[in-house]
Design an enzyme around this catalytic site. Structure first.
Site, PDB file in Angstrom:
ATOM      1  CB  THR A 244      -0.818  -0.004   1.329  1.00  0.00           C
ATOM      2  OG1 THR A 244      -1.655  -1.139   1.364  1.00  0.00           O
ATOM      3  CG2 THR A 244      -1.635   1.241   1.531  1.00  0.00           C
ATOM      4  NE  ARG A 273      -8.831  -7.661   2.251  1.00  0.00           N
ATOM      5  CZ  ARG A 273      -7.783  -6.876   2.400  1.00  0.00           C
ATOM      6  NH1 ARG A 273      -7.459  -5.993   1.478  1.00  0.00           N
ATOM      7  NH2 ARG A 273      -7.033  -6.949   3.480  1.00  0.00           N
ATOM      8  CB  VAL A 274     -13.256  -3.272   1.450  1.00  0.00           C
ATOM      9  CG1 VAL A 274     -12.800  -1.983   2.062  1.00  0.00           C
ATOM     10  CG2 VAL A 274     -13.942  -3.013   0.107  1.00  0.00           C
ATOM     11  N   GLY A 275     -10.000  -3.741   2.387  1.00  0.00           N
ATOM     12  CA  GLY A 275      -9.068  -3.760   3.518  1.00  0.00           C
ATOM     13  C   GLY A 275      -9.180  -2.506   4.357  1.00  0.00           C
ATOM     14  N   GLY A 299      -4.371  -5.617   6.445  1.00  0.00           N
ATOM     15  CA  GLY A 299      -5.463  -4.686   6.712  1.00  0.00           C
ATOM     16  C   GLY A 299      -6.448  -5.170   7.740  1.00  0.00           C
TER      17      GLY A 299
END
Ligand code: GLY
Length: 392
Positions: A244, A273-275, A299
């Site tokens: 990131t 999927r969201v971190g 995350g």
């Protein structure tokens, strides 16, 4: 050795005792490292920090700040360099895709003076999610837009659509798909070629785990070195990343703050999927009275302790940014109990890094382990500095 230079037993014991006293213990080394990391810009100008892949980002953001730019605009311009770089496999164009081979990007921004934030999650086909997140903050009454809605929002503002999957990222995705062949019908790479009668099969060099084609350790080292904040782990020659870029800026001691985090997230993740990166308080948080902080790494662990908010809260309580980052790491370590996430010593077996800058211009960063750098730009120039570590 001439007699005069031979040490006497007494001198030898005295020297050994002195060495024992002066040789720093591991705990002292850790403390010295943190003290070295307790930096403040003596020049009194802007301070921009970022994860180790953000040297070019802090350089540009610092220049923008010196020209009077808003801190959020400065860092969104800065991280766009990394989002546009096809060789960074953790961010924007060239990021590693989800399990369907589609690149999905997450980002959020927070503007200190307005205390406003914007975020996009699982955004496809747009290489600069941080700029889209800024538009969410500017143009809407919402904090986050995800998936198809985020793409339509970006499209309506004129952001260009493109396929973000580079040839290199596709190759790694195919390798990862192939590695699943013990459980499904995909073949391993070393099983691809059809045996030809009378043609000797060339032996692939062994991989560390005995699966997949081997690749020289030096290749692996080179890839990791080219992605210093990448959080890349190579297994069977397949990269797994939670890399990131985070970037925070302060216009001047006592001035205004902003923060931004942008990522392609966990490689091979489930679609949608969201971190932590698009979640305000997790991957990024800015409080114009106190400081700004962000995270890279696993995350899920950062979300579960509200990582960036925790770091800013600790700065609010008087911690130096480095100590605030260490506190958040300790909290993750205390809360991580699943055996699959622990090493032999009961410590998290993954990595997380936090980065922080305080309202008065102090800055720092810390990770669980490893020789990781963070990027910083001050009146002393743009450079990489070593992150403090909680473990060795
Ligand atoms: N920190 C990036 C992610 O987990 O998605």
């Amino acid at each position: 050795m001439p007699e005069a230079t031979q040490p006497t037993r007494r001198a030898f014991l005295a020297a050994s005792a002195l060495a024992a006293i002066s040789a720093p213990t591991f705990a002292q080394q850790q403390l010295q490292q943190r003290q070295r990391s307790r930096r403040r810009d003596p020049g009194g100008g802007p301070v921009v920090i970022a994860s180790g892949n953000g040297l070019r980002a802090v350089t540009l953001a610092y220049q923008r700040l010196m020209s009077g730019a808003d801190p959020l605009d400065a860092i969104v311009d800065g991280v766009a360099i990394i989002e546009n770089d096809p060789d960074d496999m953790s961010v924007g164009l060239g990021g590693l895709p989800n399990e369907d081979g589609v690149v999905e990007l997450d980002s959020c921004v927070m503007h200190g003076p307005a205390h406003r934030s914007g975020a996009v999650g699982a955004l496809r086909n747009i290489r600069n999610p941080a700029a889209v997140a800024r538009e969410v903050a500017r143009r809407t009454d919402h904090c986050m837009i995800v998936g198809e809605g985020a793409l339509r929002f970006a499209r309506s503002l004129g952001f260009q659509e493109e396929n973000l999957l580079t040839d290199k990222a596709r190759e790694y995705w195919l390798r990862w798909k192939a590695s699943l062949s013990r459980e499904d019908d995909w073949l391993n790479e070393d099983q691809f070629d059809l045996p030809t009668p009378n043609k000797p099969r060339s032996a692939a060099p062994p991989s560390p785990s005995g699966r997949g084609p081997g690749r020289g350790v030096s290749d692996v080292d080179r890839e990791v070195a080219s992605n210093p904040a990448g959080h890349i782990i190579w297994r069977d020659n397949i990269p797994y990343t939670t890399g990131t870029i985070h970037c925070s800026a302060l216009t001047a001691p006592g001035g205004d703050l902003a923060g931004c985090t942008t990522t392609s997230g966990l490689s091979w993740k489930l679609p949608g999927r969201v971190g932590d990166s698009p979640i305000i308080g997790a991957g990024n948080y800015t409080d114009n009275d106190t400081g700004s902080a962000g995270a890279t790494g696993r995350g899920e662990a950062v979300i579960q302790i509200s990582g960036a908010r925790t770091v800013v809260m600790r700065m609010e309580q008087g911690d130096h940014p480095t100590d605030a980052c260490i506190y958040a790491l300790e909290l993750i370590a205390r809360k991580t109990s699943a055996p699959r996430l622990l090493d032999g010593q009961g410590r998290p077996n993954f990595n997380v890094c936090f980065y922080a800058v305080s309202k008065d211009g102090q800055f720092g960063a810390a990770c669980f382990r490893g020789e990781r750098d963070f990027a910083v730009a001050t009146s002393a120039g743009a450079r990489l500095e070593r992150c403090a570590t909680l473990y060795d």
